[in-house]
Design a protein around this motif. Structure first.
Motif, PDB file in Angstrom:
ATOM      1  N   ILE A  29     -32.580  15.774  37.460  1.00 55.86           N
ATOM      2  CA  ILE A  29     -33.299  14.633  36.908  1.00 55.86           C
ATOM      3  C   ILE A  29     -32.481  14.147  35.724  1.00 55.86           C
ATOM      4  O   ILE A  29     -32.048  14.959  34.896  1.00 55.86           O
ATOM      5  N   ALA A  30     -32.254  12.857  35.625  1.00 50.70           N
ATOM      6  CA  ALA A  30     -31.464  12.337  34.512  1.00 50.70           C
ATOM      7  C   ALA A  30     -31.979  10.962  34.095  1.00 50.70           C
ATOM      8  O   ALA A  30     -32.382  10.156  34.939  1.00 50.70           O
ATOM      9  N   ARG A  31     -31.952  10.725  32.800  1.00 54.71           N
ATOM     10  CA  ARG A  31     -32.290   9.430  32.228  1.00 54.71           C
ATOM     11  C   ARG A  31     -31.315   9.151  31.090  1.00 54.71           C
ATOM     12  O   ARG A  31     -30.836  10.081  30.426  1.00 54.71           O
ATOM     13  N   SER A  32     -31.040   7.871  30.857  1.00 53.70           N
ATOM     14  CA  SER A  32     -30.099   7.472  29.809  1.00 53.70           C
ATOM     15  C   SER A  32     -30.679   6.359  28.959  1.00 53.70           C
ATOM     16  O   SER A  32     -31.575   5.626  29.399  1.00 53.70           O
ATOM     17  N   ILE A  33     -30.134   6.246  27.758  1.00 56.00           N
ATOM     18  CA  ILE A  33     -30.508   5.162  26.850  1.00 56.00           C
ATOM     19  C   ILE A  33     -29.296   4.849  25.979  1.00 56.00           C
ATOM     20  O   ILE A  33     -28.474   5.728  25.720  1.00 56.00           O
ATOM     21  N   VAL A  34     -29.184   3.601  25.550  1.00 54.71           N
ATOM     22  CA  VAL A  34     -28.114   3.224  24.631  1.00 54.71           C
ATOM     23  C   VAL A  34     -28.709   3.143  23.235  1.00 54.71           C
ATOM     24  O   VAL A  34     -29.730   2.483  23.013  1.00 54.71           O
ATOM     25  N   ILE A  35     -28.066   3.843  22.314  1.00 55.04           N
ATOM     26  CA  ILE A  35     -28.529   3.935  20.933  1.00 55.04           C
ATOM     27  C   ILE A  35     -27.539   3.193  20.041  1.00 55.04           C
ATOM     28  O   ILE A  35     -26.330   3.378  20.161  1.00 55.04           O
ATOM     29  N   ASP A  36     -28.079   2.369  19.149  1.00 51.04           N
ATOM     30  CA  ASP A  36     -27.241   1.607  18.221  1.00 51.04           C
ATOM     31  C   ASP A  36     -26.899   2.487  17.021  1.00 51.04           C
ATOM     32  O   ASP A  36     -27.380   2.269  15.906  1.00 51.04           O
ATOM     33  N   ALA A  37     -26.081   3.494  17.292  1.00 46.75           N
ATOM     34  CA  ALA A  37     -25.653   4.458  16.273  1.00 46.75           C
ATOM     35  C   ALA A  37     -24.472   5.225  16.841  1.00 46.75           C
ATOM     36  O   ALA A  37     -24.301   5.281  18.065  1.00 46.75           O
ATOM     37  N   PRO A  38     -23.669   5.825  15.974  1.00 42.45           N
ATOM     38  CA  PRO A  38     -22.553   6.638  16.476  1.00 42.45           C
ATOM     39  C   PRO A  38     -23.066   7.914  17.142  1.00 42.45           C
ATOM     40  O   PRO A  38     -24.196   8.358  16.879  1.00 42.45           O
ATOM     41  N   PRO A  39     -22.246   8.533  18.008  1.00 46.79           N
ATOM     42  CA  PRO A  39     -22.684   9.753  18.704  1.00 46.79           C
ATOM     43  C   PRO A  39     -23.199  10.849  17.774  1.00 46.79           C
ATOM     44  O   PRO A  39     -24.153  11.545  18.112  1.00 46.79           O
ATOM     45  N   ALA A  40     -22.612  10.991  16.604  1.00 51.44           N
ATOM     46  CA  ALA A  40     -23.014  12.073  15.690  1.00 51.44           C
ATOM     47  C   ALA A  40     -24.476  11.975  15.276  1.00 51.44           C
ATOM     48  O   ALA A  40     -25.131  12.998  15.053  1.00 51.44           O
ATOM     49  N   ALA A  41     -25.011  10.765  15.178  1.00 50.66           N
ATOM     50  CA  ALA A  41     -26.403  10.594  14.727  1.00 50.66           C
ATOM     51  C   ALA A  41     -27.390  11.183  15.734  1.00 50.66           C
ATOM     52  O   ALA A  41     -28.344  11.869  15.359  1.00 50.66           O
ATOM     53  N   ALA A  42     -27.159  10.919  17.016  1.00 44.48           N
ATOM     54  CA  ALA A  42     -28.051  11.460  18.045  1.00 44.48           C
ATOM     55  C   ALA A  42     -27.755  12.940  18.284  1.00 44.48           C
ATOM     56  O   ALA A  42     -28.673  13.745  18.464  1.00 44.48           O
ATOM     57  N   PHE A  43     -26.488  13.291  18.250  1.00 41.10           N
ATOM     58  CA  PHE A  43     -26.070  14.676  18.485  1.00 41.10           C
ATOM     59  C   PHE A  43     -26.740  15.626  17.489  1.00 41.10           C
ATOM     60  O   PHE A  43     -27.215  16.707  17.870  1.00 41.10           O
ATOM     61  N   ALA A  44     -26.820  15.225  16.237  1.00 41.03           N
ATOM     62  CA  ALA A  44     -27.416  16.069  15.192  1.00 41.03           C
ATOM     63  C   ALA A  44     -28.879  16.392  15.496  1.00 41.03           C
ATOM     64  O   ALA A  44     -29.364  17.471  15.155  1.00 41.03           O
ATOM     65  N   GLN A  45     -29.584  15.481  16.148  1.00 40.03           N
ATOM     66  CA  GLN A  45     -30.994  15.697  16.478  1.00 40.03           C
ATOM     67  C   GLN A  45     -31.158  16.674  17.639  1.00 40.03           C
ATOM     68  O   GLN A  45     -32.165  17.366  17.737  1.00 40.03           O
ATOM     69  N   PHE A 148     -44.501  21.447  46.581  1.00 45.10           N
ATOM     70  CA  PHE A 148     -45.080  20.590  45.541  1.00 45.10           C
ATOM     71  C   PHE A 148     -44.386  19.228  45.542  1.00 45.10           C
ATOM     72  O   PHE A 148     -45.019  18.191  45.395  1.00 45.10           O
ATOM     73  N   GLY A 149     -43.061  19.242  45.742  1.00 47.49           N
ATOM     74  CA  GLY A 149     -42.279  18.008  45.734  1.00 47.49           C
ATOM     75  C   GLY A 149     -42.612  17.058  46.862  1.00 47.49           C
ATOM     76  O   GLY A 149     -42.315  15.866  46.785  1.00 47.49           O
ATOM     77  N   LEU A 150     -43.238  17.543  47.911  1.00 46.62           N
ATOM     78  CA  LEU A 150     -43.656  16.658  49.001  1.00 46.62           C
ATOM     79  C   LEU A 150     -44.819  15.763  48.572  1.00 46.62           C
ATOM     80  O   LEU A 150     -45.030  14.695  49.150  1.00 46.62           O
ATOM     81  N   PHE A 151     -45.572  16.202  47.570  1.00 49.65           N
ATOM     82  CA  PHE A 151     -46.762  15.477  47.150  1.00 49.65           C
ATOM     83  C   PHE A 151     -46.635  14.840  45.771  1.00 49.65           C
ATOM     84  O   PHE A 151     -47.312  13.868  45.471  1.00 49.65           O
ATOM     85  N   MET A 152     -45.787  15.421  44.929  1.00 48.58           N
ATOM     86  CA  MET A 152     -45.596  14.907  43.566  1.00 48.58           C
ATOM     87  C   MET A 152     -44.096  14.788  43.296  1.00 48.58           C
ATOM     88  O   MET A 152     -43.349  15.715  43.574  1.00 48.58           O
ATOM     89  N   SER A 153     -43.693  13.663  42.733  1.00 47.74           N
ATOM     90  CA  SER A 153     -42.285  13.458  42.422  1.00 47.74           C
ATOM     91  C   SER A 153     -41.959  14.059  41.058  1.00 47.74           C
ATOM     92  O   SER A 153     -42.397  13.564  40.022  1.00 47.74           O
ATOM     93  N   MET A 154     -41.171  15.125  41.069  1.00 53.18           N
ATOM     94  CA  MET A 154     -40.736  15.747  39.828  1.00 53.18           C
ATOM     95  C   MET A 154     -39.876  14.771  39.024  1.00 53.18           C
ATOM     96  O   MET A 154     -39.931  14.734  37.806  1.00 53.18           O
ATOM     97  N   ASP A 155     -39.080  13.967  39.735  1.00 52.07           N
ATOM     98  CA  ASP A 155     -38.225  12.993  39.065  1.00 52.07           C
ATOM     99  C   ASP A 155     -39.062  11.985  38.284  1.00 52.07           C
ATOM    100  O   ASP A 155     -38.764  11.682  37.136  1.00 52.07           O
ATOM    101  N   LYS A 156     -40.116  11.476  38.899  1.00 55.31           N
ATOM    102  CA  LYS A 156     -40.970  10.500  38.205  1.00 55.31           C
ATOM    103  C   LYS A 156     -41.726  11.150  37.057  1.00 55.31           C
ATOM    104  O   LYS A 156     -41.835  10.592  35.977  1.00 55.31           O
ATOM    105  N   MET A 157     -42.260  12.344  37.311  1.00 54.32           N
ATOM    106  CA  MET A 157     -43.058  13.036  36.299  1.00 54.32           C
ATOM    107  C   MET A 157     -42.219  13.394  35.073  1.00 54.32           C
ATOM    108  O   MET A 157     -42.533  13.007  33.950  1.00 54.32           O
ATOM    109  N   LEU A 158     -41.159  14.148  35.280  1.00 54.29           N
ATOM    110  CA  LEU A 158     -40.314  14.558  34.159  1.00 54.29           C
ATOM    111  C   LEU A 158     -39.462  13.406  33.649  1.00 54.29           C
ATOM    112  O   LEU A 158     -39.183  13.319  32.457  1.00 54.29           O
TER     113      LEU A 158
END
Length: 179
Positions: A29-45, A148-158
């Motif tokens: 499962i993967a999701r992405s976002i673009v952050i208006d900050a240098p990599p170090a700002a998000a990495f520290a969190q 469980f995956g036949l009835f519920m999408s883990m990708d959508k849930m998580l």
């Protein structure tokens, strides 16, 4: 008549078991976002488990979540244990790899409500003066989780929780002073 009903039930169960067994064992499962900050700002969190309470949606599942930390405060070898209610469960997160401003790889050992070992990864990619952060989780699915995956999408849930967490991470990282 009873034999026919019994045979139909057995046939349905056999077909169901075959369909479940044929489902992929591996998930990601993967999701992405673009952050208006240098990599170090998000990495520290991300590399400091103590900061996760501010942005991780999983930290909000149980208001009485018990947390403990071991090893170094940040980076490789940092360990975070949690014990919570039925929503939060119980488990351990261990940072396996930490490359500043690039990647954090975490082993997630769940103990309750089910036992599983998965891997989370955060990748920080510069995009001009911004940063694309991708949060993913992968692992193996046993028979029960395949069913469980036949009835519920883990990708959508998580995936929805990952999206929420990434939005919170973006807000925090973008509020940090640039230096």
């Amino acid at each position: 008549m009873f034999k026919i009903i019994l045979l139909v039930i057995v046939a349905v169960l056999v077909v169901f078991a075959i369909v479940v067994a044929l489902q992929p064992s591996h998930f990601r499962i993967a999701r992405s976002i673009v952050i208006d900050a240098p990599p170090a700002a998000a990495f520290a969190q991300v590399e400091d488990f103590r900061r996760w309470t501010a942005w991780s949606p999983f930290e909000k599942l149980d208001p009485n979540l018990q947390r403990s930390y071991q090893g170094p405060a940040v980076g490789e070898g940092a360990i975070y244990d949690w014990v919570g209610d039925k929503n939060a469960g119980e488990g351990r997160a261990t940072i396996l790899e930490s490359r500043p401003g690039e990647r954090v790889r975490i082993e997630l050992a769940f103990r309750k409500p089910f036992q599983a070992t998965n891997f989370a990864e955060f990748v920080f990619k510069p995009v001009g003066d911004k940063t694309e952060v991708t949060w993913s989780m992968s692992g193996e699915r046993n028979f029960l989780f395949k069913a469980f995956g036949l009835f519920m999408s883990m990708d959508k849930m998580l995936g929805a929780q990952f999206e929420d967490g990434l939005r919170q991470l973006k807000s925090i990282a973008e509020s940090q002073p640039r230096g």
